[in-house]
Design an enzyme around this catalytic site. Structure first.
Site, PDB file in Angstrom:
ATOM      1  N   GLU A 225      37.421  83.858  51.922  1.00  0.00           N
ATOM      2  CA  GLU A 225      36.331  84.251  51.042  1.00  0.00           C
ATOM      3  C   GLU A 225      35.558  83.042  50.502  1.00  0.00           C
ATOM      4  OE1 GLU A 225      37.190  87.178  48.089  1.00  0.00           O
ATOM      5  OE2 GLU A 225      35.021  87.547  48.175  1.00  0.00           O
ATOM      6  N   ASP A 226      36.275  81.984  50.143  1.00  0.00           N
ATOM      7  CA  ASP A 226      35.643  80.888  49.411  1.00  0.00           C
ATOM      8  C   ASP A 226      35.390  79.623  50.214  1.00  0.00           C
ATOM      9  OD1 ASP A 226      35.685  82.490  47.235  1.00  0.00           O
ATOM     10  OD2 ASP A 226      37.526  81.669  46.386  1.00  0.00           O
TER      11      ASP A 226
END
Ligand code: MN
Length: 580
Positions: free
Chosen positions: A79-80
């Site tokens: 996600e990051d």
């Protein structure tokens, strides 16, 4: 603030008994994640890696396996950072990549309002759970650390996240039997939402700890003395009840903390089920039990697998102590639920059939409900605090708190619901809108024919029963419309062979016929209603409905004076609105 080196040390120590290969991969994953999250900071200003390591430590507390711990360390990477699912598969294998992917998907939400978002979260958790239960457990470990570090976020966000935790995550944790996680999430949410109350409880518990300890020492001594000669192995654990449940009690009974009598509980752990009952007998022979507080969740386990004996006894004049008695294995399963089961068994994936409520959730999914309805149904029927009701045969039926005999009847079988005429609880006749209590033995009295009444809608609490009743009512409406058409034809033919029957039908139809002006009752159109003769409301008047016996809903002006004279009006009023 956490220190990264310290956390890493902690991680190393807690995986000391793992296979060398797993240990290596776990530590390698930390390095990998650290690289991916380089330059990223948590809201607290700490290095980001603190978060995944903390999640891994939470997972170790939950008895997780190496794959879960690795996935926990990597859970925010996709996600990051630019790292992809494919890269994780390449390095760590498909199983771990799927776990990471599952957690990432739950976090990604595109919802425009709160109930849509909650519904979406639940739906995603559900699908993840059916694929691999471990995804949910990683999500809980993630949630736990985020809740522990909530204070660094802006106020509005704190409120939203803490409420979401109370609405969804804590009840779901309870549902899969992870009692420890549920309690901790609730405590943290209370701390964020009502810090002043949290502090009052905390102060009181800390101040009274000595006092409590003395009492517990006494209790232990007495039990030891009684059991000593019998050579029964036992251990006693004790601790204050979790703060959120104390808070709920204070709120429910509108009491101050020093008025809540069972602030702490004692847990006695032994080796076999026989010994559980034996110790239970001893406890009741020493102290006076408080009636109605004994629960046998060993012979009738809760649906999330919880097993234990519960009783509350008076140890001193005003000092009540809840005593729980269970085996060691039960204790583990009660605290870590699915995770513990899975820890003991080879096959980790739970089957939908194993969970009654999961089956219900799947049913909701199929019904094509709107977001709003979907969320309400789940919140009211599945995530609400549950009570356990017994059939006369001793089968246990789980219902949300506040349920009535009708909810119980519909839960047993739709047909039992439709034919319900009355009910008995613990041998006594009760009315169909009586709230049932945990542990009641309920017997449903049925007639030969369906007996569905409009007033039932106001009696039931579960969406399940509501939907069944609405369906039956709509069938009755259709039938009467059918009868009306048929009758008109018959009139045209002047076929009066059986005059009596026709007359009977006419009166029936007259009753069912709705006034031309449309009114919506609890969001439901097409229901039987009449306008009250006393005030004869017209559109634009404020109106209120009264659920009559046998005459459908009577609509009065909201300020109609005759309402005051209707006995039981408060319990049988229902919201009604004019529709366009
Ligand atoms: Mn995270």
């Amino acid at each position: 603030m956490q220190n990264k080196e310290k956390l890493l040390e902690q991680l190393k120590t807690s995986i000391i008994n793992f296979e060398p290969k797993d240990k290596e991969t776990i530590l390698n994953a930390v390095k990998f994640a650290e690289k991916c999250h380089k330059d990223q900071l948590r809201a607290s200003g700490e290095e980001y890696i603190i978060h995944p390591i903390s999640v891994a430590l939470n997972l170790i507390n939950m008895r997780a396996d190496a794959e879960m711990i690795i996935a926990g360390i990597l859970h925010d990477v996709v996600e990051d950072s630019p790292v992809t699912y494919e890269e994780i598969t390449k390095i760590y294998g498909e199983k771990i990549a799927n776990l990471v992917d599952g957690v990432t998907k739950i976090s990604k939400l595109k919802a425009s309002n709160k109930s849509e978002q909650n519904a979406e979260t639940i739906r995603k958790m559900l699908f993840a759970m059916i694929k691999d239960i471990r995804v949910i457990i990683i999500k809980f470990a993630d949630k736990l650390h985020n809740m522990q570090t909530l204070e660094y976020l802006p106020k509005e966000k704190i409120k939203r996240i803490a409420n979401e935790t109370l609405d969804i995550y804590a009840p779901l944790a309870g549902r899969i039997g992870m009692g420890v996680i549920k309690n901790e999430l609730e405590n943290l949410a209370l701390k964020s939402l009502k810090p002043d109350i949290y502090d009052i409880i905390d102060d009181y518990i800390v101040k009274n700890e000595m006092n409590i300890e003395t009492t517990l020492d006494e209790i232990t001594k007495i039990i030891k003395c009684k059991l000593g000669k019998k050579e029964i192995p036992f251990a006693i654990k004790s601790r204050p009840k979790h703060y959120y449940s104390i808070y709920k009690k204070m709120r429910k009974y509108d009491k101050k903390i020093d008025e809540i009598f069972d602030l702490f509980g004692v847990r006695i752990i032994t080796d076999t089920i026989d010994n559980c009952y034996f110790i239970f007998g001893i406890v009741h022979s020493i102290w006076m039990p408080i009636p109605g507080r004994f629960k046998d969740y060993i012979s009738s386990p809760k649906h999330n697998g919880y097993r234990s004996l519960h009783t509350t006894v008076l140890v001193e004049k005003r000092k009540a102590v809840e005593i729980q008695i269970r085996t060691e294995e039960m204790d583990k399963v009660n605290e870590y639920g699915v995770a513990a089961h899975w820890f003991y068994k080879e096959d980790s994936t739970p089957k939908v059939e194993d969970f009654d409520w999961l089956k219900n959730l799947m049913e909701f999914n199929k019904e094509g409900l709107s977001w709003e309805d979907y969320y309400n149904a789940i919140r009211d029927d599945i995530l609400k605090e549950e009570i356990y009701i017994f059939t006369p045969k001793g089968d246990i039926i789980e219902l949300p708190k506040g349920s009535t005999p009708l909810d119980f009847a519909f839960k047993i079988h739709t047909d039992v619901g439709y034919r319900c005429k009355g009910a008995k609880a613990n041998g006594n006749i009760i009315s169909l809108n009586t709230e049932l209590n945990n542990g009641d033995v309920v017997d449903i009295l049925t007639g030969a024919k369906p007996n569905v009444k409009l007033s039932w809608l106001a009696y039931v609490k579960t969406n399940h029963a509501k939907r069944k009743i609405k369906y039956a009512l709509s069938q009755i409406n259709q039938e009467s419309q059918f009868a009306k058409k048929k009758e008109t034809k018959e009139e045209l033919k002047e076929d009066n062979k059986d005059k009596n029957i026709t007359i009977e039908k006419k009166t029936q139809i007259k009753k069912v016929k709705s006034p031309k002006i449309a009114v919506e009752i609890n969001g439901e159109k097409n229901l039987l209603f009449n306008f009250a003769k006393c005030c004869n409301p017209s559109p634009k008047d404020d109106i209120i409905g009264f659920v009559s016996r046998g005459r459908g809903i009577i609509i009065h002006k909201a300020d109609c004076k005759s309402l005051k004279n209707i006995k039981d009006f408060e319990n049988r009023k229902i919201e009604v609105n004019w529709t366009e």
